[in-house]
Design a protein around this motif. Structure first.
Motif, PDB file in Angstrom:
ATOM      1  N   ILE A  96      -6.597  -7.675  -3.377  1.00 58.47           N
ATOM      2  CA  ILE A  96      -6.995  -7.089  -4.664  1.00 58.47           C
ATOM      3  C   ILE A  96      -6.846  -8.086  -5.802  1.00 58.47           C
ATOM      4  O   ILE A  96      -7.598  -8.065  -6.771  1.00 58.47           O
ATOM      5  CB  ILE A  96      -6.178  -5.808  -4.931  1.00 58.47           C
ATOM      6  CG1 ILE A  96      -6.811  -4.990  -6.065  1.00 58.47           C
ATOM      7  CG2 ILE A  96      -4.721  -6.123  -5.244  1.00 58.47           C
ATOM      8  CD1 ILE A  96      -8.132  -4.383  -5.708  1.00 58.47           C
ATOM      9  N   VAL A 109      -1.116  -1.162  -4.385  1.00 62.66           N
ATOM     10  CA  VAL A 109      -2.343  -0.377  -4.305  1.00 62.66           C
ATOM     11  C   VAL A 109      -1.984   1.034  -3.848  1.00 62.66           C
ATOM     12  O   VAL A 109      -1.296   1.213  -2.847  1.00 62.66           O
ATOM     13  CB  VAL A 109      -3.387  -1.019  -3.361  1.00 62.66           C
ATOM     14  CG1 VAL A 109      -3.899  -2.327  -3.946  1.00 62.66           C
ATOM     15  CG2 VAL A 109      -2.844  -1.248  -1.956  1.00 62.66           C
ATOM     16  N   CYS A 150       0.858  -1.184   0.000  1.00 62.77           N
ATOM     17  CA  CYS A 150       0.000   0.000   0.000  1.00 62.77           C
ATOM     18  C   CYS A 150       0.891   1.230   0.000  1.00 62.77           C
ATOM     19  O   CYS A 150       1.623   1.485   0.963  1.00 62.77           O
ATOM     20  CB  CYS A 150      -0.905  -0.012   1.223  1.00 62.77           C
ATOM     21  SG  CYS A 150      -2.024   1.399   1.333  1.00 62.77           S
ATOM     22  N   THR A 183      -3.459  -0.977  -8.478  1.00 63.60           N
ATOM     23  CA  THR A 183      -4.755  -0.326  -8.277  1.00 63.60           C
ATOM     24  C   THR A 183      -4.538   1.096  -7.786  1.00 63.60           C
ATOM     25  O   THR A 183      -3.767   1.318  -6.841  1.00 63.60           O
ATOM     26  CB  THR A 183      -5.607  -1.095  -7.257  1.00 63.60           C
ATOM     27  OG1 THR A 183      -5.791  -2.438  -7.709  1.00 63.60           O
ATOM     28  CG2 THR A 183      -6.959  -0.432  -7.069  1.00 63.60           C
TER      29      THR A 183
END
Length: 400
Positions: A394, A192, A145, A226
Motif C-alpha cells: 500500500i 490496512v 492487516c 487504509t
C-alpha cells in the motif's frame, strides 16, 4: 522455526479469570486500556490528568504482561482506577503461524468474550526490484492487516469470513491490541483494515482506533493507514471529516450493479450509482486517490466487456485498481480464479484504453489461509506456496 508456534496464555490473566469477568451480567466487563475514549472519561471523572494515558500506553506496549503497580510515576488514584476497571490487554495471543513464503505471519487472537480474530503481518523488502524504473525506497517495512469485527454481515460469496456470519464488533481497544500484539514480531509501518469484518459497519470504534494509532505513542502516519469497505455510503460521506488523510479502498469487484449483487449480496443496499456519487464527493473533499479492489473470478467479472465497463465507470476518478487473484476458501468451490493471461489482458485494457493505473496483487500467505478473502478462524493446512517476486504494498501504491 516450526510452522506453528503456540502462545496460549501469553497474558497473566487466566482463562478462569476471564470467565469470571464474563460470567455475571452484574459484573462490569474489564476494559482494554486502549479503549481511549473510555479511559479518558474515567480519568476525567476521577480528577486524574488524562496526559498520563499516553505514558501508560507506552509502558504497556513495551511490557504487555505488566501489573499496574509496575508503571512508575502515576497518581495513587490512577492505580486504584486501573485495577478496578482496566486490563493492559484484554486479548491474548493464541497462536502464531508462519508462512513458507518467509514474509507472512498470521496471528490468532483470543478475545475477552471468547471470540477469535485473525490479523496478518506482511513484510516487504523495498530493496528487491524497482518502482517506476528506480530503486524502491524505504528498505524493510511491515504492513499489518487488521480485523474490525468477529465475522462479517456482508456475506460476500468469495470471502471466507462471510461464511462465519456476524458475531460481534470489536471495541477500539481490541482493534488497537492487534497492533500491540503484532509489534512484538515486527516493526509495523503500515496498517490496512482489510481483515475480518466490514470496518465501516463498526464506524465509531474504527475511527477511535485510527486516532489512537496516529497519536502518541504509536505515531503512525494517517497516509499509511487504509480502510477498506464494500461501499457503506453514509459512512464514506463522513470519513474524510473524521479521519483526514486516511486512504480509502473500495471493494468494488464488479462494474455493474447486477453482477455486484450476485457476488456481494450487501450491494443491494448500496446501489452502484449512489456509491459512485459518494466517491466523487469523497475525492473532491479529500483530493486523494481511491484504491479499487477487484477480485478476478473466472467467467463472472473478468471478461473484456467487464474491463471496458470498469474503465468507463472509473475514468473520471483518480484511482488505483488492484486486481486480486481469487484465493481458495476451503470447501467453497463456486468460483475459480481467472488465468494469468486473462488477468493480464484485463489490466492492459484498463491501462491502455483508459489510462488507469492498475496493479496485479501478488498474494502472500496463501498456505496459512492468510491471503485476501481467506481469513476465517480455522487451522491452517500445510500447503507450500512460494512467492519470491517483489511485492507492491500500500505504501508504494500511495506514491505519486
Amino acid at each position: 522455526m516450526s510452522e506453528t508456534t503456540s502462545l496460549v496464555h501469553v497474558s497473566k490473566y487466566t482463562e478462569k479469570e476471564g470467565k469470571e469477568i464474563r460470567g455475571s451480567s452484574s459484573t462490569m466487563t474489564v476494559r482494554s486500556i486502549f479503549d481511549g475514549e473510555i479511559i479518558r472519561t474515567e480519568f476525567d471523572k476521577a480528577g486524574i490528568n488524562s496526559h498520563f494515558v499516553h505514558s501508560i500506553w507506552k509502558y504497556v506496549i513495551e511490557n504487555p504482561n505488566c501489573e499496574w503497580e509496575q508503571i512508575p510515576s502515576l497518581p495513587s488514584a490512577a492505580y486504584s482506577l486501573l485495577r478496578s476497571k482496566f486490563k493492559p490487554l484484554t486479548s491474548t495471543l493464541h497462536s502464531v503461524t508462519n508462512s513458507t513464503d518467509h514474509v507472512t505471519t498470521k496471528l490468532l487472537i483470543n478475545l475477552q468474550n471468547g471470540g477469535f480474530v485473525e490479523t496478518v503481518i506482511m513484510r516487504y523488502d523495498s530493496r528487491l526490484g524497482k518502482y517506476a524504473g528506480k530503486p524502491r525506497p524505504g528498505g524493510l517495512r511491515s504492513t499489518l492487516c487488521i480485523s474490525s469485527q468477529v465475522g462479517c454481515k456482508m456475506g460476500c460469496k468469495f470471502c471466507a469470513t462471510g461464511t462465519m456470519g456476524f458475531k460481534s464488533n470489536l471495541s477500539s481497544g481490541e482493534i488497537v491490541e492487534q497492533l500491540v500484539h503484532a509489534s512484538r514480531f515486527s516493526n509495523i509501518r503500515n496498517v490496512v483494515f482489510m481483515g475480518m469484518g466490514e470496518p465501516l459497519n463498526n464506524y465509531a470504534a474504527v475511527v477511535e482506533a485510527v486516532r489512537i494509532m496516529t497519536g502518541l505513542p504509536f505515531q503512525l502516519s494517517s497516509k499509511r493507514i487504509t480502510v477498506s469497505t464494500v461501499g457503506i455510503i453514509h459512512a464514506i460521506k463522513k470519513l474524510h471529516n473524521d479521519l483526514p488523510g486516511l486512504n480509502l479502498a473500495v471493494s468494488l469487484h464488479a462494474p455493474v450493479q447486477e453482477v455486484r449483487c450476485q457476488i456481494m449480496p450487501a450491494a443491494r443496499a448500496f446501489p452502484l450509482e449512489k456509491l459512485m456519487d459518494a466517491l466523487h464527493e469523497y475525492q473532491k473533499n479529500s483530493q486523494q486517490k481511491i484504491f479499487i479492489e477487484y477480485i478476478m473470478l473466472n467467467g463472472v467479472n473478468d471478461e473484456e466487456l467487464h474491463a471496458h465497463q470498469l474503465g468507463k465507470l472509473l475514468e473520471t476518478f483518480q484511482v488505483v485498481i488492484n486486481l486480486i487473484p481469487f484465493n481458495p476458501i476451503g470447501t467453497l468451490s463456486e468460483f475459480r480464479s481467472s488465468g494469468e493471461e486473462k488477468v493480464s489482458g484485463f489490466q492492459k485494457i484498463l491501462r491502455g484504453t483508459y489510462n488507469i493505473r492498475t496493479t496485479i496483487r501478488k498474494e502472500m500467505g496463501q498456505d496459512i489461509s492468510g491471503a485476501c478473502g481467506q481469513l476465517v478462524v480455522n487451522l491452517p493446512d500445510k500447503r507450500s506456496v512460494k512467492n519470491t517476486s517483489p511485492v507492491t504494498d500500500i505504501e508504494d501504491l500511495c506514491r505519486q
